[in-house]
Scaffold this motif. Structure first.
Motif, PDB file in Angstrom:
ATOM      1  N   UNK A  71       0.877  -1.172   0.000  1.00  0.00           N
ATOM      2  CA  UNK A  71       0.000   0.000   0.000  1.00  0.00           C
ATOM      3  C   UNK A  71       0.915   1.222   0.000  1.00  0.00           C
ATOM      4  N   UNK A  72       0.815   2.011  -1.071  1.00  0.00           N
ATOM      5  CA  UNK A  72       1.785   3.081  -1.325  1.00  0.00           C
ATOM      6  C   UNK A  72       1.057   4.415  -1.436  1.00  0.00           C
ATOM      7  N   UNK A  73       1.504   5.390  -0.655  1.00  0.00           N
ATOM      8  CA  UNK A  73       0.929   6.738  -0.703  1.00  0.00           C
ATOM      9  C   UNK A  73       1.863   7.635  -1.507  1.00  0.00           C
ATOM     10  N   UNK A  74       1.295   8.351  -2.461  1.00  0.00           N
ATOM     11  CA  UNK A  74       2.084   9.237  -3.328  1.00  0.00           C
ATOM     12  C   UNK A  74       1.754  10.687  -3.012  1.00  0.00           C
ATOM     13  N   UNK A  75       2.791  11.433  -2.607  1.00  0.00           N
ATOM     14  CA  UNK A  75       2.699  12.872  -2.305  1.00  0.00           C
ATOM     15  C   UNK A  75       1.743  13.133  -1.141  1.00  0.00           C
ATOM     16  N   UNK A  76       2.299  13.642  -0.064  1.00  0.00           N
ATOM     17  CA  UNK A  76       1.529  13.724   1.187  1.00  0.00           C
ATOM     18  C   UNK A  76       0.886  15.087   1.446  1.00  0.00           C
ATOM     19  N   UNK A  77       0.737  15.880   0.395  1.00  0.00           N
ATOM     20  CA  UNK A  77      -0.136  17.068   0.483  1.00  0.00           C
ATOM     21  C   UNK A  77       0.396  18.180   1.387  1.00  0.00           C
ATOM     22  N   UNK A  78      -0.508  18.851   2.108  1.00  0.00           N
ATOM     23  CA  UNK A  78      -0.219  20.136   2.760  1.00  0.00           C
ATOM     24  C   UNK A  78       0.134  19.986   4.238  1.00  0.00           C
ATOM     25  N   UNK A 113       2.724   1.293   3.541  1.00  0.00           N
ATOM     26  CA  UNK A 113       4.049   0.656   3.495  1.00  0.00           C
ATOM     27  C   UNK A 113       5.123   1.595   2.976  1.00  0.00           C
ATOM     28  N   UNK A 114       4.750   2.429   1.998  1.00  0.00           N
ATOM     29  CA  UNK A 114       5.693   3.388   1.417  1.00  0.00           C
ATOM     30  C   UNK A 114       4.992   4.724   1.219  1.00  0.00           C
ATOM     31  N   UNK A 115       5.747   5.808   1.446  1.00  0.00           N
ATOM     32  CA  UNK A 115       5.342   7.153   1.032  1.00  0.00           C
ATOM     33  C   UNK A 115       6.348   7.574  -0.033  1.00  0.00           C
ATOM     34  N   UNK A 116       5.857   7.906  -1.220  1.00  0.00           N
ATOM     35  CA  UNK A 116       6.740   8.299  -2.318  1.00  0.00           C
ATOM     36  C   UNK A 116       6.444   9.746  -2.709  1.00  0.00           C
ATOM     37  N   UNK A 125       4.727  17.288   0.649  1.00  0.00           N
ATOM     38  CA  UNK A 125       5.408  16.626   1.779  1.00  0.00           C
ATOM     39  C   UNK A 125       4.719  16.874   3.124  1.00  0.00           C
ATOM     40  N   UNK A 126       3.621  17.643   3.129  1.00  0.00           N
ATOM     41  CA  UNK A 126       3.072  18.151   4.379  1.00  0.00           C
ATOM     42  C   UNK A 126       2.678  17.111   5.409  1.00  0.00           C
ATOM     43  N   UNK A 167      11.254  21.638   4.273  1.00  0.00           N
ATOM     44  CA  UNK A 167      12.316  20.634   4.329  1.00  0.00           C
ATOM     45  C   UNK A 167      12.640  20.319   5.794  1.00  0.00           C
ATOM     46  N   UNK A 168      12.655  21.369   6.612  1.00  0.00           N
ATOM     47  CA  UNK A 168      12.985  21.197   8.032  1.00  0.00           C
ATOM     48  C   UNK A 168      11.903  20.450   8.797  1.00  0.00           C
ATOM     49  N   UNK A 169      10.630  20.741   8.503  1.00  0.00           N
ATOM     50  CA  UNK A 169       9.570  20.146   9.334  1.00  0.00           C
ATOM     51  C   UNK A 169       8.928  18.909   8.714  1.00  0.00           C
ATOM     52  N   UNK A 170       9.168  18.658   7.419  1.00  0.00           N
ATOM     53  CA  UNK A 170       8.451  17.566   6.750  1.00  0.00           C
ATOM     54  C   UNK A 170       9.345  16.534   6.066  1.00  0.00           C
ATOM     55  N   UNK A 171      10.650  16.815   5.988  1.00  0.00           N
ATOM     56  CA  UNK A 171      11.576  15.871   5.354  1.00  0.00           C
ATOM     57  C   UNK A 171      12.651  15.415   6.345  1.00  0.00           C
TER      58      UNK A 171
END
Length: 289
Positions: A71-78, A113-116, A125-126, A167-171
């Motif tokens: 189960x793969x999630x693509x782009x995690x929005x805001x 399972x994966x966030x891409x 990336x939110x 980048x600091x808070x979401x990556x």
């Protein structure tokens, strides 16, 4: 409005966080002329991609893809609780729209399972992270998070010079939690999931292709933001790092998938956001499913 699609042995769910006005078309697409906009205004409005003040309407969403194995999630929005002062609709948001959408599709955060991430812009990336006791922690505790190496290095260097809050808070918290996989373009997940480099919007922007032995579905990220860019692939948007490269990549992508049965799942086209690429004169259309 369709939120679920099936193709091959894939099931694809749309998780919508916002579908709303964004920026005036003439501002967002610097190459767009008032005359060209006038020619295309009627169908754009009918498609729900333009309002009556010529402001583009964009959907901000994730996709969850169920393959036979993952189960793969693509782009995690805001995301919520994040300081985004340049975007009032995103700034310190606290609504439950996204999590309700995930639950309505039948998923919990533990199921992923994966966030891409197609790239590492703020609205992709939110929900990588959430606020817990004053700390940013990965939202999806069991997931591996896939970041393209070129993209990750670009934002690492940029952030070192001038802080990049998303980048600091979401990556970086994902990296610190050792859930990140920083990969090159030969990365694959089983026999169903592959990376297709699509640079231009950002240096390491990537599309993702799904399907066993063929591309049953492709997730185009910010390769294009508006249906106007399928019809006129040379129209790049103002946030593209390299507008000329973005235009070249976009046309190449559209040529690759035109007249194929591949489902093109766009990040920002208005609902239903998913269609098949077809040729239209010297451009293309994304014909909604």
């Amino acid at each position: 409005m369709s939120l679920k699609f099936t193709v091959g042995d894939l099931t694809i769910h749309r998780i919508i966080e916002q579908e709303t006005t964004f920026l005036p078309a003439l501002e967002m697409l610097p190459g767009l002329t008032p005359e060209l906009l006038a020619e295309n205004r009627a169908w754009m409005q009918k498609a729900g991609a333009l309002d009556d003040k010529d402001v583009l309407i964009l959907c901000f969403q994730s996709y969850v893809v169920k393959t036979p194995h993952h189960t793969i999630l693509i782009d995690s929005c805001i995301g919520n609780d994040k300081p985004r002062p340049q975007r009032p609709k995103w700034n310190m948001k606290t609504d439950d729209t996204y999590m309700r959408g995930l639950a309505a599709a039948g998923f919990s955060v533990d199921d992923i399972d994966y966030v891409m991430c197609t790239h590492l812009h703020v609205d992709h990336v939110g929900w990588n992270t959430r606020l817990e006791n004053g700390r940013w922690v990965p939202t999806f505790p069991k997931a591996r998070y896939v970041f393209d190496r070129t993209e990750f290095d670009y934002w690492t260097e940029t952030h070192a010079k001038t802080p990049v809050p998303p980048f600091a808070d979401s990556v970086l918290p994902v990296v610190e939690s050792r859930q990140a996989e920083i990969v090159r373009s030969d990365f694959a997940i089983g026999d169903h999931t592959r990376i297709l480099p699509t640079p231009g919007h950002t240096p390491g922007h990537a599309a993702f292709t799904f399907g066993r032995g063929r591309d049953d579905a492709v997730f185009s990220g910010d390769l294009m933001h508006s249906p106007l860019q399928t019809l006129y692939p040379e129209l790049s948007m103002k946030f593209d790092v390299d507008q000329a490269q973005a235009a070249k990549t976009r046309r190449s992508f559209l040529e690759r998938y035109c007249d194929a049965e591949t489902l093109c799942c766009t990040a920002h086209f208005p609902s239903p956001s998913v269609g098949r690429i077809r040729r239209a004169g010297s451009g293309f259309t994304c014909e909604a499913i």
